[in-house]
Design an enzyme around this catalytic site. Structure first.
Site, PDB file in Angstrom:
ATOM      1  CD  GLU A 210      -3.032  -1.054   0.331  1.00  0.00           C
ATOM      2  OE1 GLU A 210      -3.305   0.060  -0.138  1.00  0.00           O
ATOM      3  OE2 GLU A 210      -3.667  -2.076   0.017  1.00  0.00           O
ATOM      4  CB  CYS A 244      -1.635   7.252   1.482  1.00  0.00           C
ATOM      5  SG  CYS A 244      -3.158   6.486   2.039  1.00  0.00           S
TER       6      CYS A 244
HETATM    7  P1  NAD Z   1       7.474   5.028   7.654  1.00  0.00           P
HETATM    8  O1  NAD Z   1       8.727   5.830   7.548  1.00  0.00           O
HETATM    9  O2  NAD Z   1       6.798   4.930   8.980  1.00  0.00           O
HETATM   10  O3  NAD Z   1       7.798   3.589   7.082  1.00  0.00           O
HETATM   11  C1  NAD Z   1       6.845   2.559   7.035  1.00  0.00           C
HETATM   12  C2  NAD Z   1       7.389   1.333   7.736  1.00  0.00           C
HETATM   13  O4  NAD Z   1       8.564   0.880   7.078  1.00  0.00           O
HETATM   14  C3  NAD Z   1       7.772   1.575   9.203  1.00  0.00           C
HETATM   15  O5  NAD Z   1       7.231   0.546   9.989  1.00  0.00           O
HETATM   16  C4  NAD Z   1       9.277   1.547   9.180  1.00  0.00           C
HETATM   17  O6  NAD Z   1       9.831   1.036  10.364  1.00  0.00           O
HETATM   18  C5  NAD Z   1       9.587   0.637   8.031  1.00  0.00           C
HETATM   19  N1  NAD Z   1      10.876   0.947   7.411  1.00  0.00           N
HETATM   20  C6  NAD Z   1      11.411   2.167   7.176  1.00  0.00           C
HETATM   21  N2  NAD Z   1      12.612   2.055   6.560  1.00  0.00           N
HETATM   22  C7  NAD Z   1      12.841   0.724   6.395  1.00  0.00           C
HETATM   23  C8  NAD Z   1      13.909  -0.031   5.814  1.00  0.00           C
HETATM   24  N3  NAD Z   1      14.975   0.537   5.259  1.00  0.00           N
HETATM   25  N4  NAD Z   1      13.801  -1.380   5.818  1.00  0.00           N
HETATM   26  C9  NAD Z   1      12.728  -1.984   6.352  1.00  0.00           C
HETATM   27  N5  NAD Z   1      11.689  -1.301   6.910  1.00  0.00           N
HETATM   28  C10 NAD Z   1      11.737   0.028   6.946  1.00  0.00           C
HETATM   29  O7  NAD Z   1       6.351   5.563   6.675  1.00  0.00           O
HETATM   30  P2  NAD Z   1       6.542   6.314   5.299  1.00  0.00           P
HETATM   31  O8  NAD Z   1       7.023   5.362   4.262  1.00  0.00           O
HETATM   32  O9  NAD Z   1       7.246   7.611   5.461  1.00  0.00           O
HETATM   33  O10 NAD Z   1       5.001   6.627   5.026  1.00  0.00           O
HETATM   34  C11 NAD Z   1       4.635   7.562   4.120  1.00  0.00           C
HETATM   35  C12 NAD Z   1       4.347   6.939   2.779  1.00  0.00           C
HETATM   36  O11 NAD Z   1       3.381   5.914   2.935  1.00  0.00           O
HETATM   37  C13 NAD Z   1       3.773   7.892   1.784  1.00  0.00           C
HETATM   38  O12 NAD Z   1       4.337   7.667   0.525  1.00  0.00           O
HETATM   39  C14 NAD Z   1       2.285   7.533   1.768  1.00  0.00           C
HETATM   40  O13 NAD Z   1       1.631   7.891   0.598  1.00  0.00           O
HETATM   41  C15 NAD Z   1       2.332   6.077   1.995  1.00  0.00           C
HETATM   42  N6  NAD Z   1       1.108   5.605   2.584  1.00  0.00           N
HETATM   43  C16 NAD Z   1       0.305   4.779   1.857  1.00  0.00           C
HETATM   44  C17 NAD Z   1      -0.896   4.358   2.390  1.00  0.00           C
HETATM   45  C18 NAD Z   1      -1.809   3.453   1.634  1.00  0.00           C
HETATM   46  O14 NAD Z   1      -2.754   2.939   2.242  1.00  0.00           O
HETATM   47  N7  NAD Z   1      -1.591   3.198   0.362  1.00  0.00           N
HETATM   48  C19 NAD Z   1      -1.278   4.784   3.659  1.00  0.00           C
HETATM   49  C20 NAD Z   1      -0.428   5.612   4.354  1.00  0.00           C
HETATM   50  C21 NAD Z   1       0.776   6.020   3.827  1.00  0.00           C
END
Ligand code: NAD
Length: 459
Positions: A210, A244
């Site tokens: 997602e 998102c």
């Molecule tokens: P985040 O930084 O919290 O990362 C998400 C998860 O990935 C966390 O649990 C984190 O610990 C893990 N993570 C981070 N770096 C990692 C790595 N190198 N290796 C393994 N795991 C790792 O969240 P984010 O990515 O900044 O969230 C924002 C993004 O998420 C935006 O692009 C947004 O559009 C998208 N998003 C999508 C949805 C959806 O339902 N499609 C919903 C919310 C957010």
């Protein structure tokens, strides 16, 4: 760091013992999760406020309340969703009966992001439990208060033999991804999505990703611009733009933009008052890094509303930028903050061309009452979802599968889709040994096989 392999081994033993399979167990877990959400709602309000300055009303609408609605919908329909579905059998295989049954996958991993830290950790869990799986939840370390609270209260309500919360950041997630899971459900950005998918590939583990992207808005003069502006502003500035499916930018003709710019400025005042900084209904940016990133995007166009920042509070005002160039920096990556660019285009053709040139977005919003325009947008663009004359609310309709396409992700959930994504749809075919009609199509191939083949080919 918590020793992860024994945790996953324990969950697998629980799954293998069969405790997660009975409908009664699944229902009991969902009811317990519901109780947790209701009883701990005030604590979650506080945690979400600490993490994101989230207004309590938004915490209830988009997190606890949303989840309670998803659980109620699932409880209401689960028995029917799980019932084996009869399937037809072609004449050549008859007599026989066929059905499709939903089989739990096993132990699943849910990795959640920080922006809706409760909703996006638990909505997948609802599907995982309803489908009869054991699960590990990895909340986002960036929404720390919510992560800590979730790790504290979830085990007080759910069957700890089958559900575990592992807190932590990259190190813990990396260690988790070294384990073999039966499904990985990741919500977040595409860069980490690739890391997750590569790790999953080692065990041929299926993934749901997602992700995000730049969700566009098209608006034309067939709609009430004031009313549309209010909906666009609400969808964009909720959770400070850190949604998102938030509208990322607007495409409009100059004539429409002339009316839309002041209408958006007016809508912001209607929603958050003249000074959004002091509004209890307006949130804050998650951390300093994201604040800095957003601050650099504010001079990318003509500021028609907002533009102010306060680093000590990680405050970025609800901001509208007009006359933004289609190739401006702010138009490159998902904004994920309260900045709304308006890109002036010649018309619908140019808008569609612009959308098609970029990655497939998670959502596309079109404010138009023109039937031809709606038809063209549906047919000529690709996105995770489309909303007409509204934005973001499609994810509140549990019968609509929610997910992306291309760069915005793969797989979809909510409602029945959540149960199916965490299940193997297993076909079961049963045929009596007598009459032995299959003999006709077994070697040595002779006249009867020839007749069957002719019949199959329609000759
Ligand atoms: P985040 O930084 O919290 O990362 C998400 C998860 O990935 C966390 O649990 C984190 O610990 C893990 N993570 C981070 N770096 C990692 C790595 N190198 N290796 C393994 N795991 C790792 O969240 P984010 O990515 O900044 O969230 C924002 C993004 O998420 C935006 O692009 C947004 O559009 C998208 N998003 C999508 C949805 C959806 O339902 N499609 C919903 C919310 C957010």
């Amino acid at each position: 760091m918590v020793e992860i392999p024994p945790v996953v081994a324990g969950l697998r033993a629980a799954f293998d013992s069969g405790i997660t399979r009975p409908l009664a167990w699944r229902r009991e877990q969902l009811r317990a999760l519901r109780r947790m959400l209701v009883e701990c709602a005030p604590e979650f309000d506080l945690a979400l406020n600490e993490d994101l300055g989230k207004p309590p009303a938004e915490a209830r609408l988009a997190e606890t309340g949303f989840l309670v609605g998803e659980i109620d919908h699932t409880l209401r329909h689960l028995k029917r969703w799980l019932a084996p579905r009869r399937a037809g059998v072609p004449l050549i295989l008859q007599p026989a009966s066929a059905r499709v049954m939903l089989e739990p996958l096993g132990v699943v991993l849910v990795i959640a992001p920080w922006n809706y830290p409760l909703q996006l950790a638990l909505a997948p869990l609802i599907g995982a439990l309803a489908a009869g799986n054991a699960a590990v939840i990895k909340p986002s370390e960036l929404a720390l208060s919510t992560s800590v609270l979730l790790a504290k209260v979830l085990p007080q309500y759910l069957d700890t033999r089958a559900v575990a919360v592992i807190e932590g950041a990259v190190e813990e997630t990396t260690a988790l991804l070294e384990q073999r899971f039966d499904h990985i459900f990741y919500t977040g950005n595409g860069r980490v999505g690739r890391v997750v998918m590569a790790a999953a590939a080692k065990n041929l583990t299926p993934v749901t990703l997602e992700l995000g992207g730049k969700s566009p808005v098209w608006i034309d003069d067939s709609v009430d611009i004031e009313a549309a502006a209010r909906r666009i502003a609400w969808a964009k500035f909720m959770n400070c733009g850190q949604t998102c499916v938030a509208p990322d930018y607007v495409l409009a003709t100059s004539a429409v933009a002339e009316k839309l710019s002041p209408a958006l400025a007016h809508a912001i005042v209607e929603l958050y008052g003249a000074d959004p900084w002091s509004s209890h209904d307006y949130g804050r940016i998650i951390n300093a890094r994201h604040f800095q990133r957003l601050a650099t995007l504010l001079d990318e166009g003509r500021v028609v509303a907002g533009g102010q920042t306060d680093a000590t509070q990680r405050y970025v005002a609800p901001t509208v930028l007009d006359y933004v160039a289609p190739d401006a920096f702010v138009m490159r990556d998902e904004i994920f903050g309260p900045i709304l660019p308006i890109v002036r285009v010649a018309g619908l053709d140019a808008a569609i061309a612009h959308i098609r040139k970029g990655d497939k977005p998670l959502a596309l919003y079109a404010f138009t009452n023109d039937a031809d325009a709606r038809e063209r947008i549906e047919q000529e663009t690709s996105s995770g979802a489309i909303c007409f004359n509204t934005a973001i609310v499609h994810l509140g309709a549990p019968d609509l599968p929610f997910g992306g396409v291309g760069e915005s992700g793969m797989g979809a959930y909510h409602g029945r889709s959540s149960v199916e994504i965490f299940s193997h749809l297993k076909p079961v075919l049963s045929k009596p040994l007598w009459p032995d009609t299959l003999r006709m199509i077994m070697p040595p191939y002779g006249k009867s096989a020839e007749r069957v083949i002719r019949w199959m080919m329609g000759r």
